[in-house]
Design an enzyme around this catalytic site. Structure first.
Site, PDB file in Angstrom:
ATOM      1  N   ASN A 155      -2.570   9.023   3.064  1.00  0.00           N
ATOM      2  CA  ASN A 155      -2.845   9.442   1.297  1.00  0.00           C
ATOM      3  C   ASN A 155      -3.836   9.902   0.919  1.00  0.00           C
ATOM      4  OD1 ASN A 155      -0.498   7.827   0.859  1.00  0.00           O
ATOM      5  ND2 ASN A 155      -1.568   5.683  -0.480  1.00  0.00           N
ATOM      6  N   ASP A 192       2.161  22.407 -42.026  1.00  0.00           N
ATOM      7  CA  ASP A 192       2.632  22.591 -43.296  1.00  0.00           C
ATOM      8  C   ASP A 192       2.146  23.971 -43.722  1.00  0.00           C
ATOM      9  OD1 ASP A 192       0.451  23.081 -42.071  1.00  0.00           O
ATOM     10  OD2 ASP A 192      -1.540  21.914 -43.696  1.00  0.00           O
ATOM     11  N   VAL A 244       0.902  -1.436  -0.122  1.00  0.00           N
ATOM     12  CA  VAL A 244      -0.180   0.251   0.005  1.00  0.00           C
ATOM     13  C   VAL A 244       0.754   1.588   0.188  1.00  0.00           C
ATOM     14  CG1 VAL A 244      -1.798   1.133   1.339  1.00  0.00           C
ATOM     15  CG2 VAL A 244      -1.489  -1.565   0.890  1.00  0.00           C
ATOM     16  N   ASP A 258      -2.381  12.835  -0.032  1.00  0.00           N
ATOM     17  CA  ASP A 258      -2.003  12.903  -1.397  1.00  0.00           C
ATOM     18  C   ASP A 258      -3.183  13.373  -2.040  1.00  0.00           C
ATOM     19  OD1 ASP A 258       0.524  11.842  -1.363  1.00  0.00           O
ATOM     20  OD2 ASP A 258       0.349  10.291  -1.541  1.00  0.00           O
ATOM     21  N   GLU A 269      -0.854   4.647  -5.109  1.00  0.00           N
ATOM     22  CA  GLU A 269      -2.616   5.056  -5.681  1.00  0.00           C
ATOM     23  C   GLU A 269      -3.427   5.618  -6.472  1.00  0.00           C
ATOM     24  OE1 GLU A 269      -3.747   4.625  -0.972  1.00  0.00           O
ATOM     25  OE2 GLU A 269      -2.068   3.934  -3.183  1.00  0.00           O
TER      26      GLU A 269
END
Length: 839
Positions: free
Chosen positions: A670, A327, A280, A674, A285
């Site tokens: 997390n 182009d 983990v 996070d 994740e």
């Protein structure tokens, strides 16, 4: 029956014999037999199934690691952990599936390009049929405005002009005729007696023989190239390498720690807990989702800069672009003819001739006539009303002239415009005027301009090709460069981005435009498609190192150039608007289609420009670099926090300590760090002027040496301070539950500090504190939310997270650890900043 080879080099009777047909066309039964034999006149492609696209979302190494962690958690009755990981996996898979589903439209757009109805002769009777029912041997009738439904050989034609820019990239209309035979190996632009599927009739009419349909046509060769898979973006490639090394590292760490745990005599239950904790903590994740989110927000920002994103990873590719293969027509130039230069001998009569010998109406009509009407402005309508037309002679491709008869002060007068060579043969000007006209013509022609002569006559108005003509002036036309092109090219050079013009136009025109916008120098050679065909890959690469203009390029030339440049490590962006651009758009790292281009080009691209302008691309690259920088920061943040947790848990195992963090706590960390902070990285402002910085190489875009060293320092310093605190507290009067509470809170707060310090990569936090605090205001919102959530875990639901509610003394230990972590990380950034010389 076989399709005739090189029909542009053969006479019509021979082709009719080979295809067993006549000018009256096929009979119905024979046409049906051929339809069964040759198949439908359409393009087919195998579509990737939705199931395979969905399954493909679960095949990356990071996802596989998370699946293993979820399964272990489930079988160990850690149901909450398993559900959280599984939910993250499913959300990410659905987002990826949706994006991939939208991208699978390239070939279907090519099919739509060939869907129309056409007039066909069957048994000598004209009938209208769907274009997909055409077969080799059919006789078709086309006129102005028709789309060419198959590859055709002209039988009869009158004043025929065709727009085939969609296939060859030529900006000017192409005259077609039945008489001119070409060599067997003639390129597309030299096959004057053939028409190709996907082009359109601008003027005139024709009776033509179908010789190739569906998969046998020229457009089918392009469609085949469009089916190839586009290269992965630099981000995708970097993440693939990272995932592979992460997987190897995790296996090595788990194996080593497993062996150590056995020798330490730990129980199976304890070893499984360690395993889950390591899995983990080792896998960020949320990384797939946050990358998708940052790219999606970047795509939204780009849409406000007139760039529509069809493929999310291409948002980051913008920031990595090292070379743009653009182009000419419509991107560097206006894409429409305009009057470039004039040489009047009699200005009043020249203006009158330009207005009266003109069939444009309300901005539509022949491109030359429209350009003249725009040049004249209000005077165009004034002159046409003042001098009414009595009679007209439409443009004749044989004499290459157009003429009208107008009443001037009660008398008829003939006005003629046409090719310089045609009018000079009829001229009655004085010798000194002829010398002056000839020099003016040669000067303008040497600049790649299209020059027309204008004249008047009082005689033979019923036969203009026999009239003595007094030339009153010359007018030269060009596809004018866009005003922003030169500044956009200068910005690209400052940013270390190289630009190569690849066009189907002639070399002189291409070079003149390139010099005018600062892309090429006077002494620089122009490479042509024919020259490219004679060069080996090594020779072509050598030429490309000092070539900025490639003219008369065929689709296969552009495609080959892109692939060779990619092999040299270039991240190539390609612009295009026609079917001829599809192979290169598909092969490029970043295919950019023009908003007014063909559906085939847009469907094969990864981005579409609302405004066909190189300046928009350069502006988009700036946004792409900011997005890439933010991705780099979020990768650093997520990996440094994950590695910090890995090192912390590994230290505990090596030192025979209990777990400093519970697996559930790691998941919660997390979420409150996070989960609430990484999403805000997309909102981080530009750091410095990103367009004054050279392009980072692909292998250093996200994981260069300085980032890896900084990442290692941040992870080790955070883990070391936390472990020292953990070891000290285990020997104190605190219980294990209280110790793990302090450790848990320290790791959470340390990651918030980490997020704050990462917002500026080029300088320390204490250098320009105002900028450090304001560069990303949304981060403070994320941290505030994280503090609220962490407070719930500590003070409302502590038993769910194996902690107790901390008192002031416990929070004091957390504060001491955070000060130490800040000093270590900020100190490292000051050392970096000093070594770079303060920039």
């Amino acid at each position: 029956m076989e399709i005739p080879k090189h029909p542009w080099s053969k006479e019509i009777p021979d082709l009719l014999f080979e295809l067993q047909t006549s000018k009256d066309g096929l009979d119905v039964d024979e046409a049906q037999n051929r339809l069964n034999f040759f198949g439908s006149n359409s393009l087919f492609a195998e579509e990737r199934s939705k199931i395979s696209m969905l399954v493909g979302q679960f095949t990356s190494p990071i996802v596989l690691i998370l699946i293993v962690a979820a399964l272990i958690s489930f079988f160990m009755d850690h149901t909450k952990d398993a559900i959280i990981i599984a939910a993250i996996l499913i959300i990410n898979a659905l987002l990826g599936f949706y994006q991939e589903l939208k991208a699978e439209t390239s070939i279907r757009a090519l099919q739509r390009l060939t869907e129309n109805h056409v007039r066909v002769l069957r048994n000598g009777i004209e009938t209208i049929l769907p274009a997909h029912d055409l077969v080799p041997g059919d006789i078709v009738l086309l006129s102005e405005g028709d789309l060419v439904p198959a590859d055709l050989r002209l039988i009869e034609s009158y004043a025929l002009e065709v727009d085939k820019a969609v296939l060859t990239g030529e900006s000017l209309p192409c005259e077609k005729n039945t008489e001119t035979l070409a060599s067997e190996d003639a390129p597309l632009y030299e096959r004057h007696n053939t028409l190709f599927s996907g082009s359109s009739i601008l003027r005139g009419k024709t009776l033509a023989l179908v010789y190739a349909t569906g998969g046998m046509s020229e457009i089918a060769k392009i469609a085949e190239a469009a089916q190839q898979r586009s290269p992965d973006s630099p981000l995708t490639r970097s993440m693939r390498h990272f995932s592979k090394y992460l997987l190897i590292s995790i296996v090595a760490i788990l194996t080593l720690l497993g062996i150590i745990s056995i020798f330490q005599g730990r129980s199976f239950e304890e070893m499984i807990s360690f395993l889950i904790a390591q899995l983990v903590s080792s896998v960020p994740e949320g990384l797939p989702i946050v990358i998708t989110l940052i790219l999606a927000i970047g795509a939204f920002r780009l849409s406000r800069h007139k760039v529509l994103v069809r493929h999310l990873p291409s948002v980051e590719s913008l920031g990595s672009t090292t070379l743009i293969a653009t182009d000419k027509t419509g991107t560097l130039t206006e894409g429409v003819l305009s009057v470039k230069e004039t040489h009047p001998l009699d200005r009043d009569e020249l203006l009158r001739c330009a207005a009266l010998c003109n069939d444009s109406h309300d901005g539509s009509g022949d491109s030359i006539d429209v350009a003249l009407s725009k040049w004249l402005g209000e005077e165009f309508h004034t002159l046409q009303h003042a001098y009414p037309r009595i009679f007209d002679h439409p443009f004749d491709p044989n004499t290459r002239m157009m003429a009208t008869v107008n009443r001037i002060d009660g008398d008829p007068k003939l006005y003629i415009k046409g090719a310089y060579e045609s009018l000079i043969a009829l001229n009655e000007n004085y010798p000194e005027q002829l010398e002056q006209i000839q020099k003016a013509h040669d000067d303008m022609a040497s600049l790649g301009l299209r020059v027309l002569a204008f004249g008047i006559s009082d005689h033979h108005w019923e036969e203009p090709d026999k009239a003595p003509v007094r030339i009153v002036g010359l007018i030269a036309f060009a596809d004018r460069p866009k005003a922003e092109a030169a500044s956009a090219i200068a910005q690209a050079k400052d940013a270390g981005i190289r630009i190569i013009m690849i066009t189907g136009d002639n070399p002189i025109t291409a070079k003149v435009i390139a010099i005018e916008i600062g892309l090429s120098k006077e002494n620089e050679n122009v490479l042509t498609g024919n020259q490219i065909d004679t060069l080996s890959d090594e020779e072509l690469l050598e030429q490309l190192t000092h070539t900025s203009v490639i003219a008369r390029a065929m689709p296969e030339n552009k495609y080959r150039i892109v692939q060779l440049l990619q092999k040299q490590g270039e991240i190539v962006a390609v612009t295009g608007d026609g079917v001829n651009d599809v192979p290169a758009l598909k092969a490029a790292d970043l295919g950019i289609a023009m908003g007014n281009g063909s559906e085939a080009a847009k469907a094969s691209s990864k981005m579409v420009l609302v405004d066909n302008n190189l300046g928009v691309i350069i502006d988009a690259i700036r946004q792409g670099r900011v997005i890439a920088d933010n991705l780099r920061k979020v990768l650093f943040y997520l990996l440094s926090t994950s590695f910090g947790e890995i090192i912390l848990i590994s230290m505990a195992i090596l030192m025979a300590f209990p777990l400093p963090l519970h697996p559930t706590q790691i998941l919660w960390i997390n979420v409150v760090t996070d989960g609430v902070c990484d999403k805000t990285f997309a909102m981080c402002d530009e750091e410095g002027n990103v367009m004054k910085r050279k392009v980072r190489s692909m292998d250093k875009q996200f994981f260069d040496q300085s980032m890896l060293l900084r990442l290692a320092w941040f992870a080790i310093s955070t883990a070391s301070v936390t472990m020292i605190l953990f070891a000290y507290l285990l020997k104190s009067h605190y219980s294990y539950e209280e110790v793990i509470t302090i450790t848990f809170t320290t790791v959470v707060a340390a990651q918030w500090i980490n997020a704050i310090l990462i917002q500026k990569e080029s300088e320390p936090f204490l250098k320009n504190i105002t900028r450090s605090v304001s560069i990303n205001p949304w981060l403070w919102v994320g941290i505030s939310l994280g503090i609220a959530l962490q407070s719930v875990a500590l003070f409302i639901l502590p038993e769910w997270f194996h902690v107790v509610s901390p008192d002031a003394e416990m929070m004091g230990y957390v504060g001491i650890a955070l000060v130490a972590i800040f000093i270590l990380e900020e100190g490292y950034k000051w050392v970096e900043y000093t070594r770079r010389g303060g920039n």
